[in-house]
Design an enzyme around this catalytic site. Structure first.
Site, short mmCIF file in Angstrom:
data_model
loop_
_atom_site.label_atom_id
_atom_site.label_comp_id
_atom_site.label_asym_id
_atom_site.label_seq_id
_atom_site.Cartn_x
_atom_site.Cartn_y
_atom_site.Cartn_z
CG ASP A 28 -9.96 41.38 -6.87
OD1 ASP A 28 -10.98 42.11 -6.97
OD2 ASP A 28 -8.97 41.45 -7.62
CG ASP A 32 -9.56 46.07 -7.68
OD1 ASP A 32 -9.49 44.98 -7.07
OD2 ASP A 32 -10.16 47.06 -7.23
CG ASP A 36 -14.37 42.99 -4.74
OD1 ASP A 36 -14.95 41.91 -4.47
OD2 ASP A 36 -13.74 43.19 -5.81
CG ASP A 105 -14.03 47.19 12.47
OD1 ASP A 105 -13.81 47.94 13.44
OD2 ASP A 105 -13.34 46.20 12.19
CG ASP A 213 -10.67 50.61 15.63
OD1 ASP A 213 -10.12 49.55 15.34
OD2 ASP A 213 -10.07 51.71 15.64
CD GLU A 271 -8.88 46.99 18.75
OE1 GLU A 271 -7.85 46.45 18.29
OE2 GLU A 271 -9.23 48.14 18.42
CG HIS A 343 -7.31 43.57 11.35
ND1 HIS A 343 -8.21 43.31 12.36
CD2 HIS A 343 -7.08 44.91 11.41
CE1 HIS A 343 -8.50 44.42 12.99
NE2 HIS A 343 -7.84 45.41 12.44
CG ASP A 344 -4.80 45.16 14.40
OD1 ASP A 344 -4.62 45.62 13.26
OD2 ASP A 344 -5.71 45.56 15.17
C1 NOJ Z 1 -7.32 48.97 15.90
C2 NOJ Z 1 -7.48 48.28 14.59
O1 NOJ Z 1 -7.71 46.92 14.82
C3 NOJ Z 1 -6.23 48.55 13.79
O2 NOJ Z 1 -6.15 47.78 12.63
C4 NOJ Z 1 -6.19 50.02 13.48
O3 NOJ Z 1 -4.98 50.33 12.84
C5 NOJ Z 1 -6.31 50.86 14.74
N1 NOJ Z 1 -7.30 50.38 15.66
C6 NOJ Z 1 -6.67 52.26 14.39
O4 NOJ Z 1 -7.99 52.31 13.93
#
Ligand code: NOJ
Length: 569
Positions: A28, A32, A36, A105, A213, A271, A343-344
């Protein structure tokens, strides 16, 4: 930059390592509490020091942030939370000056419900964008507007039904994710043309490709049939949209319309939840495929039960069987993406490793195994220092829409809130999203403000500053693995052969390119293992190990979480 190598026999991305930045949590610059784009620009040294070739940026487009930017309201602008278009232009330029490439992305299965396209589409049934989303009438006999009258029984990935009633049109729209993420209707040639135009616009700005995505979900079975019921009470729509009838056609069109006549060296990665090896091969076939590589999920679903929230302890033989099958199946013609984290996903060292006594050993052993496979490795921010899952105290500590919705849905269905929290602590996406741990100082050096998601308390000892100059750190090991890929053609191109497939603790394989042979032996358990290396190993050269050398001669037992890479002679 070099000229187009996409069609040459040796695409550049085969030897590349990609680093994923989740902008919200990386750095950051303005206090905030939210990361960023200028914050990323300030930390590019960290990436070039690691040796990575490509930066993949999770979405920074304008967005109401219902799903942290995966809900885009303007593809041609940057969200003020993250900066400006000028900041992104500057980032592209700096990334290139560091000799790296930048991949954006691309979220085009759905938009935000605040995108101008949707605002127009929802107005009535006759406007010019009326068919840009997936609209359906209520089920005959049902009460329009009620959940029971939804056009089919599909559940959303983020809990609840996949349909939302729109009073203006008196119709439902489909949203596979949150109700603020309506699915685009790819059947419309205008939608597809708008997506192509937008992709070209970003390539014109200098980006080097796209991570697409959930791109295998863009073609839905037009009948939208009900799915088999899941424990949530909703139907599983996956069989009806995870490999829809027109998905290859749509992606071939993207390739033709966006990339084919454009000189340059790009990377496209799709993905693809639920993708099978046969499908992945067709998507990535070097002659006829539409994409350079795909992200598959099989190896990160192995510790799931019926849903991702039920835990099923990992059996190492299953992991080897799965990854080994992908190595063989994509063989010469296709190409694998290699990842443990993004990130998932919860953090790999807490998941398939040991984030306690063997934290360093297991983080480096898992990295060694992954990076020595055939394919393009992806490093997710913080993985290179062994960041772990987070001791979230209560549901109020979570921010992720999927996690929060799941908690409320499960509790409403009668689950004990404490049990749901146990599963969230293990599986929630927020484990991956806590701020990057730069220093031992306040908020881990991520921000001078209040971080949007708590910092993991272990940042006091687990941080970049503590590891940067330590040759025995996790980070130093990642640096060595990345360098090895760049130096050794056998790591890039060698054939893969799994060894000891039935061994419950050791992950071992060989890579072979002509006369060059590497053997990898990794003990992915907390107990020493003896007698797995062959007699001939006494003549082999140790190229890389992950533990300080006490005794790593081939005859010595593999210590807990020890990984060794040998050149076989
Ligand atoms: C896959 C992404 O990696 C995830 O973070 C997102 O919530 C879903 N697609 C919906 O875009």
């Amino acid at each position: 930059m070099p000229i187009d190598t996409r069609t040459s026999s040796d695409p550049w991305w085969k030897a590349a390592v990609v680093y994923q930045v989740y902008p919200r949590s990386f750095a950051d610059s303005d206090g905030d509490g939210i990361g960023d784009v200028p914050g990323i620009s300030d930390h590019l040294e960290h990436l070039s020091d690691l040796g990575v070739d490509v930066v993949w940026l999770s979405p920074v487009y304008r967005s109401p942030q219902d799903d942290n930017g995966y809900d885009i309201s303007d593809y041609h602008d940057i969200d003020p939370t993250f900066g400006t278009l000028a900041d992104v232009d500057d980032l592209i330029d700096r990334v290139h000056r560091h000799g790296m490439r930048l991949v954006m992305d691309l979220v085009v299965n759905h938009t935000s419900d605040e995108h101008a396209w949707f605002e127009e589409s929802r107005r009535d049934r006759t406007n010019p964008k009326a068919d840009w989303y997936i609209w359906r009438d209520a089920r005959p006999g049902g009460m329009p507007g009620s959940e029971d009258a939804a056009p089919n029984n599909w559940g959303s990935f983020f809990s609840g039904p996949a349909w939302q009633w729109c009073p203006e049109r008196e119709q439902y729209y489909l949203h596979l994710f949150s109700r603020k993420q309506p699915d685009l209707n790819w059947e419309s040639p205008e939608v597809r043309a708008a997506v192509h135009e937008m992709m070209r616009w970003w390539l014109d700005r200098g980006v080097d490709g796209f991570r697409m995505d959930v791109i295998n979900l863009i073609s839905k079975d037009p009948g939208l049939p009900d799915g088999e019921l899941l424990p949530t009470g909703y139907g599983d729509g996956m069989p009806h949209f995870s490999y829809g009838p027109r998905v290859h056609e749509y992606l071939a069109e993207v390739k033709r319309e966006v990339f084919d006549s454009r000189p340059g060296t790009f990377l496209t990665v799709g993905e693809m939840p639920g993708v099978t090896t046969d499908q992945a091969l067709r998507f990535t076939d070097r002659e006829t495929g539409e994409l350079d590589m795909v992200f598959q999920f099989e190896h990160v679903d192995l510790d799931h039960g019926r849903t991702k929230w039920d835990h099923h302890p990992l059996a190492l033989v299953d992991l080897k069987r799965s990854l080994g099958r992908w190595q063989t199946a994509l063989g010469e013609r296709g190409w694998n993406s290699l990842y443990w984290n993004n990130h998932d996903q919860p953090r790999i060292v807490s998941r398939y490793g040991d984030d306690g006594a063997c934290w360093r050993e297991s983080a480096t052993a898992l990295a060694t195994v992954l990076h020595l496979h055939r394919g393009t490795p992806y490093v997710y921010q913080g993985e290179e220092i062994g960041m772990t899952n987070v001791p979230f105290a209560s549901i109020d500590d979570f921010r992720d829409i999927e996690s929060v919705n799941h908690f409320h849905e499960a509790v409403a269905l009668g689950a004990d809130p404490e049990d749901v929290l146990v599963s969230l602590r293990r599986t929630s996406r927020d484990n991956a999203r806590t701020p990057m741990q730069w220093t031992s100082g306040e908020h881990a050096g991520f921000t001078t403000g209040t971080p949007w998601l708590q910092v993991n308390p272990n940042h006091t000892w687990l941080n970049v500053e503590a590891q940067r100059d330590d040759p025995e750190s996790v980070m130093a090991h990642y640096r060595r693995l990345i360098a090895l890929r760049h130096q050794e053609p056998v790591v890039v191109d060698g054939d893969f052969t799994m060894l000891l497939p039935d061994h419950p603790a050791v992950y071992a394989f060989e890579r072979t390119l002509g006369d060059d042979r590497l053997a990898v032996y990794a003990n992915l358990s907390g107990e020493a293992v003896d007698g797995v290396l062959p007699e001939q190993a006494h003549g082999w050269e140790l190229l890389l190990g992950n533990l300080p050398s006490a005794d790593d001669s081939p005859g010595a037992p593999l210590r807990p979480w020890e990984a060794r890479v040998y050149r076989v002679s």
